[in-house]
Design a protein around this motif. Sequence first.
Motif, PDB file in Angstrom:
ATOM      1  N   GLU A 168      98.227 127.851 -66.731  1.00 52.09           N
ATOM      2  CA  GLU A 168      97.204 127.679 -68.103  1.00 52.09           C
ATOM      3  C   GLU A 168      96.091 127.958 -67.886  1.00 52.09           C
ATOM      4  N   CYS A 169      95.563 127.735 -66.478  1.00 47.91           N
ATOM      5  CA  CYS A 169      94.303 128.210 -66.131  1.00 47.91           C
ATOM      6  C   CYS A 169      94.025 129.612 -66.253  1.00 47.91           C
ATOM      7  N   ARG A 204      95.780 131.749 -67.494  1.00 40.46           N
ATOM      8  CA  ARG A 204      95.781 132.387 -68.968  1.00 40.46           C
ATOM      9  C   ARG A 204      94.366 132.254 -69.718  1.00 40.46           C
ATOM     10  N   PHE A 205      93.863 131.266 -69.470  1.00 41.11           N
ATOM     11  CA  PHE A 205      92.418 131.001 -69.837  1.00 41.11           C
ATOM     12  C   PHE A 205      91.249 131.972 -69.266  1.00 41.11           C
ATOM     13  N   ARG A 248      91.915 134.894 -68.067  1.00 41.46           N
ATOM     14  CA  ARG A 248      92.172 136.290 -68.644  1.00 41.46           C
ATOM     15  C   ARG A 248      91.994 136.332 -70.119  1.00 41.46           C
ATOM     16  N   SER A 249      91.559 135.189 -70.730  1.00 37.89           N
ATOM     17  CA  SER A 249      91.489 135.199 -72.132  1.00 37.89           C
ATOM     18  C   SER A 249      90.123 135.740 -72.763  1.00 37.89           C
ATOM     19  N   LYS A 250      90.240 136.336 -74.084  1.00 37.75           N
ATOM     20  CA  LYS A 250      88.953 136.624 -74.627  1.00 37.75           C
ATOM     21  C   LYS A 250      88.115 135.477 -74.838  1.00 37.75           C
ATOM     22  N   TRP A 251      88.654 134.157 -74.957  1.00 39.88           N
ATOM     23  CA  TRP A 251      87.773 133.014 -75.115  1.00 39.88           C
ATOM     24  C   TRP A 251      87.162 132.862 -73.832  1.00 39.88           C
ATOM     25  N   PHE A 252      87.535 133.178 -72.689  1.00 38.78           N
ATOM     26  CA  PHE A 252      86.854 132.944 -71.403  1.00 38.78           C
ATOM     27  C   PHE A 252      85.790 134.072 -71.456  1.00 38.78           C
ATOM     28  N   SER A 253      86.032 135.186 -71.784  1.00 42.26           N
ATOM     29  CA  SER A 253      85.158 136.430 -71.804  1.00 42.26           C
ATOM     30  C   SER A 253      83.838 136.106 -72.756  1.00 42.26           C
TER      31      SER A 253
END
Length: 78
Positions: A47-48, A50-51, A53-58
Amino acid sequence: MSKNSNLNPYEELANAIVLQAVREYREAVKKLSRGRKNRDAQFTKEECLRFFRSKWFSLLTELDPEFLIRRLDEEVTA
């Protein structure tokens, strides 16, 4: 009062979200490094990842997610 007063509340919230994910990832990887199967820790780690590497993280940070993941993994192997 915040630790770093030159951050606005939104930046502080973004940092807190990222730091929480880092803490959860560290904990999960440490549990998995003990050699036992731990489904909850494996789920949290995935889960972490995925987070990270996500657009949300960026949107929350300018950190390079792959660099962050490598550094966190190195902590466990060190």
